[in-house]
Scaffold this motif. Structure first.
Motif, short mmCIF file in Angstrom:
data_model
loop_
_atom_site.label_atom_id
_atom_site.label_comp_id
_atom_site.label_asym_id
_atom_site.label_seq_id
_atom_site.Cartn_x
_atom_site.Cartn_y
_atom_site.Cartn_z
N ASN A 230 0.82 -1.21 0.00
CA ASN A 230 0.00 0.00 0.00
C ASN A 230 0.86 1.26 0.00
OD1 ASN A 230 -2.39 -1.49 0.05
ND2 ASN A 230 -2.42 -1.58 2.28
N LYS B 42 2.30 1.86 -3.45
CA LYS B 42 1.29 2.44 -4.34
C LYS B 42 1.14 3.94 -4.08
CE LYS B 42 -1.46 -1.77 -4.94
NZ LYS B 42 -2.78 -2.42 -4.68
N LYS B 43 1.18 4.33 -2.80
CA LYS B 43 1.06 5.75 -2.48
C LYS B 43 2.28 6.53 -2.95
CE LYS B 43 -1.85 5.02 1.60
NZ LYS B 43 -1.94 5.17 3.08
N THR C 243 3.66 6.41 -5.76
CA THR C 243 3.48 6.88 -7.13
C THR C 243 2.80 8.24 -7.17
OG1 THR C 243 1.38 5.69 -7.28
CG2 THR C 243 3.36 4.52 -7.98
N GLU C 244 2.07 8.58 -6.10
CA GLU C 244 1.39 9.87 -6.03
C GLU C 244 2.11 10.87 -5.13
OE1 GLU C 244 -2.53 9.02 -4.73
OE2 GLU C 244 -3.07 7.83 -6.52
N ASP C 245 2.75 10.35 -4.09
CA ASP C 245 3.41 11.24 -3.14
C ASP C 245 4.71 10.60 -2.65
OD1 ASP C 245 4.10 13.14 -1.29
OD2 ASP C 245 2.53 12.63 0.16
N THR D 83 5.63 9.86 1.13
CA THR D 83 5.09 8.72 1.90
C THR D 83 6.25 7.89 2.43
OG1 THR D 83 3.12 8.65 0.49
CG2 THR D 83 3.61 6.70 1.83
N ARG E 274 13.60 6.13 -2.25
CA ARG E 274 12.65 7.25 -2.21
C ARG E 274 13.37 8.55 -1.82
NH1 ARG E 274 10.05 9.94 1.78
NH2 ARG E 274 11.13 8.67 3.35
#
Length: 407
Positions: free
Chosen positions: A195, A198-199, A201-203, A206, A227
């Motif tokens: 999870n 997946k987050k 990819t947007e932020d 995270t 990251r």
């Protein structure tokens, strides 16, 4: 448990290494613990069940009931099969289906049949007398109208075996439950990581949850380091973009300011020496080159900003008719004032457009600049406006060139 190994080298350098547990070791340890607990439960449960059944179920009364039952069955079997005293081999067939029965047959005080040895008519069988079982109950059987005596040992294994099977199944399920509970923690951790990835990819802010001390932890740590590295690179690129924009903006200003002054002086001098045709020709060439240099500087600046990720194009709502009048018709009127023939084909263009005014102005400035330079102005120029698929389409055509632009 994590163990730290400290190594000190001769040059004073210190290296701290972490000895991590592996998933394989954790799984083997988990299986061993689950098996030990399940096996202990099975052994304790089986012994307790056997003791309880022996105490409360396989009582003396119940054993006597089984003995009488099996003696009756054996007597009926002997009669139905006409078994003779000299041939008791068929008794083996009856005994074979009775796991909980052990029988000895005596005739005239001597052993003639034993469940373990069969018919005892050979010397290797231990000699037994009926007197050896004086404290045990004997049951009479009739074979060929002759009476023999039977000693029978019974024990009801059905309930005990049933209980042991139930305990075995329960122990196996307990083993699986302990194993699944241990593995579930890793599965839940993997689900959390999935999870969070997946987050990402947007932020990119995270954070990855770091826990444990195995290969999964190392993977999570690697993803989190990646990251942070990406965030650092993006910040560096952003700083580089901002620096480049500042440099190009400053450079453009430094070029345009003196260039504008040069153009102004050339135009001023051109007005004062209209009589000197040769000097005027040279000045016109210098003015043309200066204007060309200014246009190149502007195009370079705009191209750099459009390609830069730091440049955001803003749009605003405008009326299509007003846009055509300001951007096109004013230039067309200048052409008509110079004697150029313009033929218009105008359709209904009443609509609202979302455009960037500065970019559109630059586009039409370049179009009409090229029109003055390369078009045959002695020929008719055809202009058409129309709304096509929610876009405003403006078409400008000449005999030597055709320029088509859609908004």
């Amino acid at each position: 448990m994590e163990q730290s190994i400290l190594k000190i080298f001769g040059d004073g350098g210190i290296v701290l290494r972490n000895k991590r547990t592996t998933l394989r070791k954790e799984l083997v340890l988990l299986c061993f613990i689950a098996f030990a607990i399940s096996f202990s439960v099975y052994k304790i449960g089986s012994n307790l069940a056997a003791h309880t059944i022996s105490k409360y179920y396989n009582t003396e009364k119940h054993i006597q009931y089984l003995e009488k039952k099996y003696i009756q069955e054996l007597q009926e079997y002997i009669q139905e099969n006409n078994i003779f005293l000299d041939d008791l081999s068929l008794v083996d067939d009856w005994i074979f289906g009775k796991d909980d029965v052990y029988i000895k047959l005596f005739y005239k005080g001597n052993l003639i049949y034993d469940t373990l040895y069969g018919i005892t008519d050979y010397s290797e069988v231990p000699t037994e007398k009926i007197q050896n079982y004086s404290e045990i109950d004997f049951y009479p059987l009739k074979v060929e109208d002759k009476e023999i005596k039977a000693v029978i040992f019974c024990y009801d294994f059905v309930v005990e075996n049933y209980c042991k099977n139930v305990i075995l199944i329960f122990s196996f399920l307990l083993f699986l439950a302990i194993l699944l509970c241990g593995v579930k923690k890793k599965i839940n951790y993997l689900a959390i990581m999935s999870n969070e990835i997946k987050k990402l990819t947007e932020d990119l802010n995270t954070k990855i949850t770091l826990k444990g001390n195995d290969e999964i932890y190392q993977v999570a740590q690697g993803i989190d380091e990646l990251r942070k590295s990406i965030i650092s690179e993006i910040e560096q690129e952003k700083e580089a973009y901002n620096s480049n924009i500042a440099l190009v903006t400053t450079l453009s200003h430094d070029i345009k300011t003196p260039l504008t002054s040069v153009i102004s002086y050339i135009e001023l001098v051109s007005e004062k020496i209209k009589d000197d045709e040769q000097s005027l020709e040279f000045l016109n060439i210098a003015l043309s080159k200066a204007m060309y240099l200014r246009r190149l500087t502007k195009e370079l600046f705009e191209h750099f900003l459009l390609k830069s990720q730091a440049y955001n194009i803003t749009f605003e709502k405008v009326n299509a008719n007003e846009l055509v009048v300001q951007m096109v018709e004013e230039n067309l009127l200048d052409l008509e004032a110079k004697g150029v023939s313009v033929v218009r084909n105008i359709k209904d263009i009443t609509s609202t457009l979302s455009v960037n005014i500065e970019l559109v102005y630059s586009v039409f400035e370049n179009i009409f600049s090229n029109l003055y330079k390369y078009a045959d102005l002695k020929q008719c120029i055809k202009v058409q406006y129309q709304i096509k698929k929610e876009y405003l389409e403006i078409s400008i055509e000449n005999t030597k060139n055709s320029v088509k632009f859609c908004i």
